[in-house]
Design a protein around this motif. Structure first.
Motif, PDB file in Angstrom:
ATOM      1  N   ARG A   1      31.482 -18.133  -6.071  1.00 32.62           N
ATOM      2  CA  ARG A   1      32.931 -18.353  -5.985  1.00 32.62           C
ATOM      3  C   ARG A   1      33.298 -19.069  -7.269  1.00 32.62           C
ATOM      4  O   ARG A   1      32.759 -20.137  -7.582  1.00 32.62           O
TER       5      ARG A   1
ATOM      6  N   LEU B   1      37.737 -16.221  -7.436  1.00 30.21           N
ATOM      7  CA  LEU B   1      37.098 -14.927  -7.244  1.00 30.21           C
ATOM      8  C   LEU B   1      35.796 -15.081  -6.476  1.00 30.21           C
ATOM      9  O   LEU B   1      35.021 -15.996  -6.743  1.00 30.21           O
ATOM     10  N   ASP B   2      35.555 -14.206  -5.527  1.00 32.90           N
ATOM     11  CA  ASP B   2      34.277 -14.127  -4.822  1.00 32.90           C
ATOM     12  C   ASP B   2      33.527 -12.911  -5.352  1.00 32.90           C
ATOM     13  O   ASP B   2      34.003 -11.772  -5.234  1.00 32.90           O
ATOM     14  N   ARG B   3      32.352 -13.147  -5.928  1.00 34.47           N
ATOM     15  CA  ARG B   3      31.603 -12.073  -6.578  1.00 34.47           C
ATOM     16  C   ARG B   3      30.113 -12.166  -6.244  1.00 34.47           C
ATOM     17  O   ARG B   3      29.561 -13.256  -6.115  1.00 34.47           O
ATOM     18  N   GLU B   4      29.477 -10.987  -6.108  1.00 32.94           N
ATOM     19  CA  GLU B   4      28.021 -10.906  -5.969  1.00 32.94           C
ATOM     20  C   GLU B   4      27.430 -10.408  -7.279  1.00 32.94           C
ATOM     21  O   GLU B   4      27.992  -9.493  -7.905  1.00 32.94           O
ATOM     22  N   VAL B   5      26.322 -10.994  -7.707  1.00 29.74           N
ATOM     23  CA  VAL B   5      25.658 -10.609  -8.948  1.00 29.74           C
ATOM     24  C   VAL B   5      24.198 -10.288  -8.660  1.00 29.74           C
ATOM     25  O   VAL B   5      23.461 -11.121  -8.118  1.00 29.74           O
TER      26      VAL B   5
ATOM     27  N   GLY C   1      29.581  -6.130 -14.769  1.00 28.62           N
ATOM     28  CA  GLY C   1      30.509  -6.389 -13.677  1.00 28.62           C
ATOM     29  C   GLY C   1      29.808  -6.802 -12.400  1.00 28.62           C
ATOM     30  O   GLY C   1      30.429  -7.423 -11.517  1.00 28.62           O
ATOM     31  N   CYS C   2      28.502  -6.487 -12.283  1.00 28.61           N
ATOM     32  CA  CYS C   2      27.803  -6.807 -11.038  1.00 28.61           C
ATOM     33  C   CYS C   2      26.335  -7.169 -11.232  1.00 28.61           C
ATOM     34  O   CYS C   2      25.646  -7.472 -10.255  1.00 28.61           O
TER      35      CYS C   2
END
Length: 209
Positions: A25, A39-43, A131-132
């Protein structure tokens, strides 16, 4: 001026298997000033890779490999013409304590049976899909002798089943143009060779007695 700062509000490990998935986050500076929304993101923590373009400038031949890629299975649902067995160049993941150059030599021998002659030439280092994923690829050109290259290679304990073959540089360029090299690493390497082939061949010729 480009933004430079970001803030991690929360960070956790969502999956810790062969691949690792981190959950963030965060927010970051924007181009117009101020902060972005949270932003909530998975990497995907894939690790960093090394790839090598094995090329014989004396015989003007490129050594390529072909192997099955499970990530292509779901792709075929959208693009049925995309292959499951990909034409590629040598590549491998950097293990703890290894230098990229060491990985280049090891993977070239394991995956293609080639031994790199002389020094590696650095081509580029690039993000795969930032992006990921955190993965980067460090790409080199390695001079090889393609005279007796071919057959099946790879580390059996790692489930590798790799067909090794060679094509002329012109054939390789045609493969790129007709879509047979449908992965980024091979595409970047072969485009580089298209720009540097004449120079490499001249430099190699000057070294020969």
């Amino acid at each position: 001026m480009s933004p430079k700062n970001y803030e991690i509000i929360e960070h956790s490990r969502g999956w810790n298997g062969y691949f690792k998935l981190d959950v963030y986050r965060l927010r970051h500076d924007t181009f117009e000033g101020g902060k972005s929304a949270i932003l909530d993101r998975e990497v995907l923590e894939r690790g960093h890779a090394v790839a090598v373009l094995p090329y014989d400038p004396v015989r003007d031949e490129v050594v390529l490999i072909e192997q099955f890629r499970p990530g292509a299975i779901s792709v075929q649902k959208t693009y049925p013409d995309m292959p499951l067995w990909l034409n590629e160049i040598v590549a491998g993941i950097i293990e703890d304590g290894e230098k990229p150059q060491d990985v280049a030599h090891r993977e070239t021998l394991e995956e293609s049976g080639c031994t790199i002659i002389g020094d590696l030439e650095y081509i580029s280092r690039y993000y795969v899909t930032p992006g990921c994923s955190s993965e980067t690829v460090t790409l080199y050109y390695g001079r090889v002798d393609s005279t007796n290259i071919g057959g099946i290679h790879g580390v059996v304990d790692e489930g590798e089943d790799i067909r090794v073959y060679k094509v002329s540089a012109e054939e390789c360029f045609a493969m790129l143009q007709n879509g047979q090299l449908c992965n980024a690493t091979a595409t970047i390497a072969v485009q580089w060779l298209m720009l540097n082939r004449d120079r490499i061949r001249k430099e190699t010729s000057a070294l020969r007695p």
